[in-house]
Design an enzyme around this catalytic site. Sequence first.
Site, PDB file in Angstrom:
ATOM      1  N   GLY A  11       0.530  -1.287   0.342  1.00  0.00           N
ATOM      2  CA  GLY A  11       0.072   0.098   0.167  1.00  0.00           C
ATOM      3  C   GLY A  11       1.009   1.170   0.214  1.00  0.00           C
ATOM      4  N   PRO A  15       7.425   6.703  -5.170  1.00  0.00           N
ATOM      5  CA  PRO A  15       7.755   7.784  -5.890  1.00  0.00           C
ATOM      6  C   PRO A  15       8.705   6.975  -7.459  1.00  0.00           C
ATOM      7  CG  PRO A  15       8.611   9.079  -4.050  1.00  0.00           C
ATOM      8  CD  PRO A  15       8.471   7.335  -4.241  1.00  0.00           C
ATOM      9  N   GLY A  18      13.478   7.934  -8.976  1.00  0.00           N
ATOM     10  CA  GLY A  18      14.747   8.537  -8.366  1.00  0.00           C
ATOM     11  C   GLY A  18      15.531   8.730  -8.801  1.00  0.00           C
ATOM     12  N   LEU A  19      16.092   9.546  -7.370  1.00  0.00           N
ATOM     13  CA  LEU A  19      17.936   9.424  -7.664  1.00  0.00           C
ATOM     14  C   LEU A  19      18.806   8.590  -7.457  1.00  0.00           C
ATOM     15  CD1 LEU A  19      19.991  11.912  -8.533  1.00  0.00           C
ATOM     16  CD2 LEU A  19      20.315  12.215  -5.886  1.00  0.00           C
ATOM     17  N   GLY A  20      19.228   8.295  -8.230  1.00  0.00           N
ATOM     18  CA  GLY A  20      20.349   6.933  -7.874  1.00  0.00           C
ATOM     19  C   GLY A  20      21.761   7.121  -7.387  1.00  0.00           C
ATOM     20  N   ASP A  45      18.382   6.050  -3.698  1.00  0.00           N
ATOM     21  CA  ASP A  45      18.652   4.997  -3.534  1.00  0.00           C
ATOM     22  C   ASP A  45      19.598   4.603  -3.793  1.00  0.00           C
ATOM     23  OD1 ASP A  45      17.710   2.447  -4.303  1.00  0.00           O
ATOM     24  OD2 ASP A  45      19.905   2.496  -5.500  1.00  0.00           O
ATOM     25  N   TYR A  50      27.902   1.571  -1.501  1.00  0.00           N
ATOM     26  CA  TYR A  50      27.845   2.930  -2.406  1.00  0.00           C
ATOM     27  C   TYR A  50      28.993   4.154  -1.533  1.00  0.00           C
ATOM     28  CZ  TYR A  50      24.539   1.663  -5.335  1.00  0.00           C
ATOM     29  OH  TYR A  50      23.366   0.590  -6.105  1.00  0.00           O
ATOM     30  N   LYS A  75      20.085  -0.274   1.200  1.00  0.00           N
ATOM     31  CA  LYS A  75      20.505  -1.820   0.588  1.00  0.00           C
ATOM     32  C   LYS A  75      22.220  -2.364   1.625  1.00  0.00           C
ATOM     33  CE  LYS A  75      20.297  -0.369  -3.718  1.00  0.00           C
ATOM     34  NZ  LYS A  75      20.430   0.701  -4.326  1.00  0.00           N
ATOM     35  N   HIS A 108      20.527  -6.684  -1.103  1.00  0.00           N
ATOM     36  CA  HIS A 108      21.411  -5.923  -2.811  1.00  0.00           C
ATOM     37  C   HIS A 108      21.433  -6.921  -3.178  1.00  0.00           C
ATOM     38  CE1 HIS A 108      24.368  -2.558  -3.818  1.00  0.00           C
ATOM     39  NE2 HIS A 108      23.976  -3.116  -4.421  1.00  0.00           N
TER      40      HIS A 108
HETATM   41  P1  NDP Z   1      21.949   5.113 -15.054  1.00  0.00           P
HETATM   42  O1  NDP Z   1      21.479   4.405 -16.319  1.00  0.00           O
HETATM   43  O2  NDP Z   1      21.519   5.612 -13.824  1.00  0.00           O
HETATM   44  O3  NDP Z   1      23.207   6.357 -15.814  1.00  0.00           O
HETATM   45  C1  NDP Z   1      24.241   7.176 -15.093  1.00  0.00           C
HETATM   46  C2  NDP Z   1      25.280   8.024 -16.106  1.00  0.00           C
HETATM   47  O4  NDP Z   1      23.841   8.510 -17.039  1.00  0.00           O
HETATM   48  C3  NDP Z   1      25.766   8.718 -15.250  1.00  0.00           C
HETATM   49  O5  NDP Z   1      27.477   8.296 -15.968  1.00  0.00           O
HETATM   50  C4  NDP Z   1      25.353  10.141 -15.888  1.00  0.00           C
HETATM   51  O6  NDP Z   1      26.817  10.873 -15.217  1.00  0.00           O
HETATM   52  C5  NDP Z   1      24.389   9.808 -16.715  1.00  0.00           C
HETATM   53  N1  NDP Z   1      23.141  11.291 -17.071  1.00  0.00           N
HETATM   54  C6  NDP Z   1      22.383  11.124 -16.034  1.00  0.00           C
HETATM   55  N2  NDP Z   1      20.895  11.512 -16.502  1.00  0.00           N
HETATM   56  C7  NDP Z   1      21.913  11.793 -18.008  1.00  0.00           C
HETATM   57  C8  NDP Z   1      21.168  12.558 -18.647  1.00  0.00           C
HETATM   58  N3  NDP Z   1      19.932  13.036 -18.541  1.00  0.00           N
HETATM   59  N4  NDP Z   1      21.823  12.341 -19.914  1.00  0.00           N
HETATM   60  C9  NDP Z   1      22.701  12.508 -20.628  1.00  0.00           C
HETATM   61  N5  NDP Z   1      23.127  11.474 -19.220  1.00  0.00           N
HETATM   62  C10 NDP Z   1      22.801  11.221 -18.284  1.00  0.00           C
HETATM   63  O7  NDP Z   1      23.603   4.145 -14.505  1.00  0.00           O
HETATM   64  P2  NDP Z   1      23.488   3.917 -13.398  1.00  0.00           P
HETATM   65  O8  NDP Z   1      24.470   2.555 -13.313  1.00  0.00           O
HETATM   66  O9  NDP Z   1      24.222   5.389 -11.928  1.00  0.00           O
HETATM   67  O10 NDP Z   1      22.346   3.284 -12.342  1.00  0.00           O
HETATM   68  C11 NDP Z   1      21.681   4.003 -11.396  1.00  0.00           C
HETATM   69  C12 NDP Z   1      21.524   3.904 -10.206  1.00  0.00           C
HETATM   70  O11 NDP Z   1      21.349   2.063 -10.374  1.00  0.00           O
HETATM   71  C13 NDP Z   1      22.419   4.105  -9.530  1.00  0.00           C
HETATM   72  O12 NDP Z   1      23.184   4.833  -8.694  1.00  0.00           O
HETATM   73  C14 NDP Z   1      22.254   2.948  -8.056  1.00  0.00           C
HETATM   74  O13 NDP Z   1      21.820   3.826  -7.405  1.00  0.00           O
HETATM   75  C15 NDP Z   1      21.210   2.276  -9.030  1.00  0.00           C
HETATM   76  N6  NDP Z   1      22.211   0.312  -9.200  1.00  0.00           N
HETATM   77  C16 NDP Z   1      21.459  -0.778  -8.718  1.00  0.00           C
HETATM   78  C17 NDP Z   1      22.451  -1.398  -8.605  1.00  0.00           C
HETATM   79  C18 NDP Z   1      21.832  -2.575  -7.935  1.00  0.00           C
HETATM   80  O14 NDP Z   1      22.754  -3.527  -8.084  1.00  0.00           O
HETATM   81  N7  NDP Z   1      21.110  -3.406  -6.945  1.00  0.00           N
HETATM   82  C19 NDP Z   1      23.721  -2.099 -10.019  1.00  0.00           C
HETATM   83  C20 NDP Z   1      24.287  -0.351 -10.465  1.00  0.00           C
HETATM   84  C21 NDP Z   1      22.977   0.949  -9.914  1.00  0.00           C
HETATM   85  P3  NDP Z   1      26.641  12.229 -14.536  1.00  0.00           P
HETATM   86  O15 NDP Z   1      26.329  11.966 -13.527  1.00  0.00           O
HETATM   87  O16 NDP Z   1      27.953  12.820 -15.301  1.00  0.00           O
HETATM   88  O17 NDP Z   1      25.211  13.244 -15.392  1.00  0.00           O
END
Ligand code: NDP
Length: 295
Positions: A11, A15, A18-20, A45, A50, A75, A108
């Site tokens: 329930g 959002p 979100g921000l990774g 997130d 991390y 995580k 994780h």
């Molecule tokens: P994303 O697919 O979110 O891509 C991030 C990359 O794209 C960065 O290099 C960023 O650069 C760039 N970027 C972001 N927005 C834009 C845009 N609008 N135009 C062009 N380039 C862009 O990859 P992630 O691998 O970071 O995955 C996102 C999140 O997922 C992670 O941060 C984490 O929180 C989670 N994650 C979880 C995992 C798990 O095992 N559970 C494994 C991997 C990720 P810049 O920052 O320089 O702008």
Amino acid sequence: MSHQTITLNNGLALPSIGLGVLLSEGNDATAAVTSALQTGYRLIDTAAGYFNEREVGRGILESGVERSQIFLTTKLWMTDYGFDNTLRAFDTSIAKLGVDYLDLYMLHWPWPANWTQTIAAYKAAEHLLAEGRVRAIGVANFKPEHLTALMREAEIVPAVNQVELHPNFQQPDQIAAHKALGITTQAWSPIGGVYGWAGENGAVPPLQNETIRGIATAHGKTPAQVILRWHLQNGRSAIPKSVTPARIAENLDVYDFELTEADLAAIDGLDTGRRGAIDPDDATPEVIDLTIDAA
Ligand code: NDP
């Protein structure tokens, strides 16, 4: 249709964007979180693995946004699996984050070679849920067979499974398994960021894909916005990472346009079936060697 929140199986409103913060370090992590929250994000997130929970916590404080308005995920790292270890690791994470509860606590990775401890960690998460210290529990990177094995022993169905998911790797069987169990799918590396940190793997990164670029031009949007919109219209949550304020804002600006059925089908057609990152069965603590420091 796509919504700004997704209702979880307990329930709770998650959002959808979100921000990774994977690989967001030090002041960059703090500034990214502050910028995101001030721009309107309400989901952050992070993970013990991390190494930025303190910086994320600082970003939350500096944003001025009330804790109660934020959906905060962290995580549990594999070396902290086991019942008591998990409870200790949870306390460490919330101390670093400077909060007294989490919205979502995730395991994780599955750790098949240490399954007893994996289950004990999940049971500790169930305990934290019962105590009200977390509002939802989930997993990440659990393949369908891991979910089946988990559900033989767990009482609570995970609210969320966060998995690698982007146009190049779409995991239809994984998504079907989530649907069957009532688990919300959350896409990690939603715009293909994995190719930046794990190598290109011979694939064209989604942001450079001509089909996606064409759809973006047609809608007057960016490739990232088109991909995020594709996730949303498929009912998924996505957590794009950026430390760049303009991109942070761009990635949330996805609620004012609609991809057509033809657009969605064209993106569906880009699936290569190949992961950008490691297979969860191989992601042992020996292979991903991290040491989580105490609070
Ligand atoms: P994303 O697919 O979110 O891509 C991030 C990359 O794209 C960065 O290099 C960023 O650069 C760039 N970027 C972001 N927005 C834009 C845009 N609008 N135009 C062009 N380039 C862009 O990859 P992630 O691998 O970071 O995955 C996102 C999140 O997922 C992670 O941060 C984490 O929180 C989670 N994650 C979880 C995992 C798990 O095992 N559970 C494994 C991997 C990720 P810049 O920052 O320089 O702008």
